[in-house]
Design a protein around this motif. Sequence first.
Motif, PDB file in Angstrom:
ATOM      1  N   SER A 166       0.876  -1.172   0.000  1.00  0.00           N
ATOM      2  CA  SER A 166       0.000   0.000   0.000  1.00  0.00           C
ATOM      3  C   SER A 166       0.914   1.222   0.000  1.00  0.00           C
ATOM      4  O   SER A 166       1.354   1.676   1.055  1.00  0.00           O
ATOM      5  CB  SER A 166      -0.909  -0.004   1.234  1.00  0.00           C
ATOM      6  OG  SER A 166      -1.760   1.125   1.227  1.00  0.00           O
ATOM      7  N   PRO A 167       1.233   1.752  -1.180  1.00  0.00           N
ATOM      8  CA  PRO A 167       2.318   2.736  -1.347  1.00  0.00           C
ATOM      9  C   PRO A 167       2.227   4.005  -0.495  1.00  0.00           C
ATOM     10  O   PRO A 167       3.228   4.681  -0.316  1.00  0.00           O
ATOM     11  CB  PRO A 167       2.242   3.087  -2.839  1.00  0.00           C
ATOM     12  CG  PRO A 167       1.634   1.880  -3.467  1.00  0.00           C
ATOM     13  CD  PRO A 167       0.641   1.361  -2.475  1.00  0.00           C
ATOM     14  N   LYS A 168       1.044   4.312   0.046  1.00  0.00           N
ATOM     15  CA  LYS A 168       0.928   5.522   0.866  1.00  0.00           C
ATOM     16  C   LYS A 168       0.701   5.210   2.340  1.00  0.00           C
ATOM     17  O   LYS A 168       0.419   6.110   3.132  1.00  0.00           O
ATOM     18  CB  LYS A 168      -0.214   6.393   0.334  1.00  0.00           C
ATOM     19  CG  LYS A 168       0.058   6.956  -1.058  1.00  0.00           C
ATOM     20  CD  LYS A 168      -1.033   7.922  -1.488  1.00  0.00           C
ATOM     21  CE  LYS A 168      -0.716   8.486  -2.883  1.00  0.00           C
ATOM     22  NZ  LYS A 168      -1.758   9.453  -3.340  1.00  0.00           N
ATOM     23  N   ASP A 169       0.871   3.931   2.689  1.00  0.00           N
ATOM     24  CA  ASP A 169       0.644   3.508   4.069  1.00  0.00           C
ATOM     25  C   ASP A 169       1.955   3.549   4.853  1.00  0.00           C
ATOM     26  O   ASP A 169       2.964   2.973   4.428  1.00  0.00           O
ATOM     27  CB  ASP A 169       0.058   2.093   4.087  1.00  0.00           C
ATOM     28  CG  ASP A 169      -0.188   1.594   5.504  1.00  0.00           C
ATOM     29  OD1 ASP A 169      -1.132   2.086   6.136  1.00  0.00           O
ATOM     30  OD2 ASP A 169       0.587   0.733   5.973  1.00  0.00           O
ATOM     31  N   PHE A 170       1.947   4.183   5.997  1.00  0.00           N
ATOM     32  CA  PHE A 170       3.146   4.334   6.824  1.00  0.00           C
ATOM     33  C   PHE A 170       3.768   2.979   7.142  1.00  0.00           C
ATOM     34  O   PHE A 170       4.982   2.784   6.989  1.00  0.00           O
ATOM     35  CB  PHE A 170       2.782   5.067   8.125  1.00  0.00           C
ATOM     36  CG  PHE A 170       3.934   5.275   9.059  1.00  0.00           C
ATOM     37  CD1 PHE A 170       4.716   6.419   8.984  1.00  0.00           C
ATOM     38  CD2 PHE A 170       4.256   4.336  10.036  1.00  0.00           C
ATOM     39  CE1 PHE A 170       5.787   6.617   9.850  1.00  0.00           C
ATOM     40  CE2 PHE A 170       5.320   4.519  10.908  1.00  0.00           C
ATOM     41  CZ  PHE A 170       6.087   5.672  10.804  1.00  0.00           C
ATOM     42  N   ASN A 171       2.937   2.041   7.597  1.00  0.00           N
ATOM     43  CA  ASN A 171       3.453   0.743   8.030  1.00  0.00           C
ATOM     44  C   ASN A 171       4.051  -0.056   6.881  1.00  0.00           C
ATOM     45  O   ASN A 171       5.005  -0.815   7.078  1.00  0.00           O
ATOM     46  CB  ASN A 171       2.342  -0.053   8.722  1.00  0.00           C
ATOM     47  CG  ASN A 171       2.005   0.520  10.083  1.00  0.00           C
ATOM     48  OD1 ASN A 171       2.855   0.609  10.951  1.00  0.00           O
ATOM     49  ND2 ASN A 171       0.762   0.939  10.254  1.00  0.00           N
ATOM     50  N   TYR A 172       3.499   0.115   5.696  1.00  0.00           N
ATOM     51  CA  TYR A 172       4.080  -0.551   4.531  1.00  0.00           C
ATOM     52  C   TYR A 172       5.411   0.101   4.150  1.00  0.00           C
ATOM     53  O   TYR A 172       6.399  -0.584   3.881  1.00  0.00           O
ATOM     54  CB  TYR A 172       3.120  -0.493   3.349  1.00  0.00           C
ATOM     55  CG  TYR A 172       3.749  -0.957   2.047  1.00  0.00           C
ATOM     56  CD1 TYR A 172       4.087  -2.296   1.856  1.00  0.00           C
ATOM     57  CD2 TYR A 172       4.043  -0.048   1.028  1.00  0.00           C
ATOM     58  CE1 TYR A 172       4.682  -2.733   0.673  1.00  0.00           C
ATOM     59  CE2 TYR A 172       4.637  -0.476  -0.159  1.00  0.00           C
ATOM     60  CZ  TYR A 172       4.953  -1.810  -0.327  1.00  0.00           C
ATOM     61  OH  TYR A 172       5.553  -2.230  -1.490  1.00  0.00           O
ATOM     62  N   LEU A 173       5.449   1.415   4.152  1.00  0.00           N
ATOM     63  CA  LEU A 173       6.652   2.131   3.720  1.00  0.00           C
ATOM     64  C   LEU A 173       7.852   1.824   4.608  1.00  0.00           C
ATOM     65  O   LEU A 173       8.970   1.643   4.119  1.00  0.00           O
ATOM     66  CB  LEU A 173       6.379   3.641   3.699  1.00  0.00           C
ATOM     67  CG  LEU A 173       5.481   4.132   2.569  1.00  0.00           C
ATOM     68  CD1 LEU A 173       5.027   5.575   2.832  1.00  0.00           C
ATOM     69  CD2 LEU A 173       6.200   4.047   1.222  1.00  0.00           C
ATOM     70  N   ILE A 174       7.638   1.752   5.922  1.00  0.00           N
ATOM     71  CA  ILE A 174       8.792   1.493   6.800  1.00  0.00           C
ATOM     72  C   ILE A 174       9.298   0.058   6.621  1.00  0.00           C
ATOM     73  O   ILE A 174      10.495  -0.209   6.767  1.00  0.00           O
ATOM     74  CB  ILE A 174       8.478   1.790   8.284  1.00  0.00           C
ATOM     75  CG1 ILE A 174       7.370   0.873   8.814  1.00  0.00           C
ATOM     76  CG2 ILE A 174       8.110   3.266   8.466  1.00  0.00           C
ATOM     77  CD1 ILE A 174       7.115   1.031  10.325  1.00  0.00           C
ATOM     78  N   LEU A 193      11.630   5.867   3.765  1.00  0.00           N
ATOM     79  CA  LEU A 193      11.473   6.426   5.107  1.00  0.00           C
ATOM     80  C   LEU A 193      11.075   7.893   5.041  1.00  0.00           C
ATOM     81  O   LEU A 193      10.282   8.369   5.871  1.00  0.00           O
ATOM     82  CB  LEU A 193      12.761   6.249   5.910  1.00  0.00           C
ATOM     83  CG  LEU A 193      13.079   4.826   6.371  1.00  0.00           C
ATOM     84  CD1 LEU A 193      14.435   4.778   7.068  1.00  0.00           C
ATOM     85  CD2 LEU A 193      11.992   4.280   7.297  1.00  0.00           C
ATOM     86  N   GLU A 194      11.603   8.612   4.093  1.00  0.00           N
ATOM     87  CA  GLU A 194      11.208  10.016   3.937  1.00  0.00           C
ATOM     88  C   GLU A 194       9.748  10.129   3.523  1.00  0.00           C
ATOM     89  O   GLU A 194       9.039  11.043   3.955  1.00  0.00           O
ATOM     90  CB  GLU A 194      12.133  10.704   2.924  1.00  0.00           C
ATOM     91  CG  GLU A 194      13.527  10.945   3.480  1.00  0.00           C
ATOM     92  CD  GLU A 194      14.505  11.504   2.462  1.00  0.00           C
ATOM     93  OE1 GLU A 194      15.536  12.073   2.878  1.00  0.00           O
ATOM     94  OE2 GLU A 194      14.250  11.362   1.244  1.00  0.00           O
ATOM     95  N   VAL A 199       4.053  11.127   5.603  1.00  0.00           N
ATOM     96  CA  VAL A 199       2.748  10.633   6.048  1.00  0.00           C
ATOM     97  C   VAL A 199       2.532  10.958   7.520  1.00  0.00           C
ATOM     98  O   VAL A 199       1.464  11.445   7.915  1.00  0.00           O
ATOM     99  CB  VAL A 199       2.640   9.105   5.819  1.00  0.00           C
ATOM    100  CG1 VAL A 199       1.365   8.549   6.463  1.00  0.00           C
ATOM    101  CG2 VAL A 199       2.666   8.782   4.335  1.00  0.00           C
ATOM    102  N   ALA A 200       3.545  10.692   8.344  1.00  0.00           N
ATOM    103  CA  ALA A 200       3.431  10.934   9.785  1.00  0.00           C
ATOM    104  C   ALA A 200       3.203  12.412  10.074  1.00  0.00           C
ATOM    105  O   ALA A 200       2.389  12.779  10.949  1.00  0.00           O
ATOM    106  CB  ALA A 200       4.688  10.442  10.495  1.00  0.00           C
ATOM    107  N   ASN A 215      14.345   6.620  13.747  1.00  0.00           N
ATOM    108  CA  ASN A 215      14.821   5.592  12.823  1.00  0.00           C
ATOM    109  C   ASN A 215      15.471   6.176  11.571  1.00  0.00           C
ATOM    110  O   ASN A 215      16.496   5.674  11.113  1.00  0.00           O
ATOM    111  CB  ASN A 215      13.672   4.649  12.446  1.00  0.00           C
ATOM    112  CG  ASN A 215      13.429   3.604  13.514  1.00  0.00           C
ATOM    113  OD1 ASN A 215      14.051   2.556  13.525  1.00  0.00           O
ATOM    114  ND2 ASN A 215      12.545   3.915  14.452  1.00  0.00           N
ATOM    115  N   ILE A 216      14.897   7.222  11.027  1.00  0.00           N
ATOM    116  CA  ILE A 216      15.520   7.812   9.841  1.00  0.00           C
ATOM    117  C   ILE A 216      16.843   8.475  10.225  1.00  0.00           C
ATOM    118  O   ILE A 216      17.773   8.553   9.413  1.00  0.00           O
ATOM    119  CB  ILE A 216      14.571   8.809   9.133  1.00  0.00           C
ATOM    120  CG1 ILE A 216      14.997   8.966   7.660  1.00  0.00           C
ATOM    121  CG2 ILE A 216      14.523  10.156   9.835  1.00  0.00           C
ATOM    122  CD1 ILE A 216      14.005   9.750   6.817  1.00  0.00           C
TER     123      ILE A 216
END
Length: 425
Positions: A166-174, A193-194, A199-200, A215-216
Amino acid sequence: MKKIITILFIAIFFGCQEKAEKITDSNDYNKYLITTNIPSKEAIEKDYEFWQEKFNNDSTHLMEMNRLSGIHAALFGSTGDISQLKISEKLIKKSHDIAARNKDTYLRSLAHNYISQHRFKEAQVLLDSAYAYPDNKKQTEMMLFDVAMELGEYERADTLLGRIKSPKDFNYLIRLAKWSDHNGNLEAAIKYLEQARQVAEERNDQALKLWIYSNIGDFYGHAGRLSDSYNSYLKTLKLEPDNHYAKKQIAWLVYSSEKNAKEANRILDSIMVNHKAPDYHLLKAEIATYEGNFSEAEKQNELFIKTAENPDYGAMYNTYLINLYAETDPEKALKLAAMEINNRATPETYQLLAYAQLKAGHKEAALKTIEEYVAGKTEEPKALFHSALVYKANGMEEKVATLKEELLGATYELGPVKAKEIKNL
């Protein structure tokens, strides 16, 4: 880990290594080193008193148990007291046993607790059980991905990553960032991460911002973007002034990049007043070694071992213990390394086994371990360093030279003590 070495970097490293760039400013973080009146800890303790009183009146109520298990986990995060995590574990187990529904929720909570304790196989069993329930499958899949990565089950991790895409989902991106880093693509990992940070920030979610800023900051450090790393840790502290992790990372930056041992120790001393994790002693031992204070280094290493061997920690500090025992008691290191591989068979754990084998005088066995389980499977600096030592012991100078060149780009991550050893490879 990246492959980032450049001719320019090598020139800077050899020509100007004593002229460390000043990145930090104590005026930025002094206010976060105050060791009294810690607001977040006081809030957790106040919350604990409220819910403990309710629990004392009726110890079968799920809501009270759920709140208390979360509070004890938060107290572990705030204080480093492992007993708090063990209490949380017991409360989650009791909640699961008496709950008539939402069993999958308790299984995930217990799995999260086990992950914190590095009990990855047990966590996976719980998550596989949770996955049999029809609800919240995506949450379970995300945690199964995390555990698969820890266990070295990379094919399964790849499959799970595809399921949660899910390209715009925080949990997927991390998680996509973690996968990219595992595959040696640090640039892509930072990009994802950026995106997660954006998103955050757009959601203005403090918990997500705390996670992503710290983390970043680590990933920027891996890439040599030390100013960006430092500023990200400061953002973490602005949101949570007593965030011990961000302060520890600033202490590392002050020590590893700026070679300011005194200031790094000052930061560590302030953290250790309220947070009791064993690994601070390891960092203080490293700093003492850098300063040539070997009696202090030995003292700090002994304090670490004494603390980390508390049975409640289980396997949480095995990797650190293996590194230490490889120098002083190689046979003990070998036994611990075998246990750690049984717990999670990854290139990173196999490189520890190879290091222990090397220190125990089994250089051929160490080479076999590196060639079969480590070479080409990880870019982690410690793994590359130990691989280089094994190659050197086996007279494979060409491979040593190749790794030495790459390791020169990772001296910030490895620290000044290892940097000197790299130069002597």
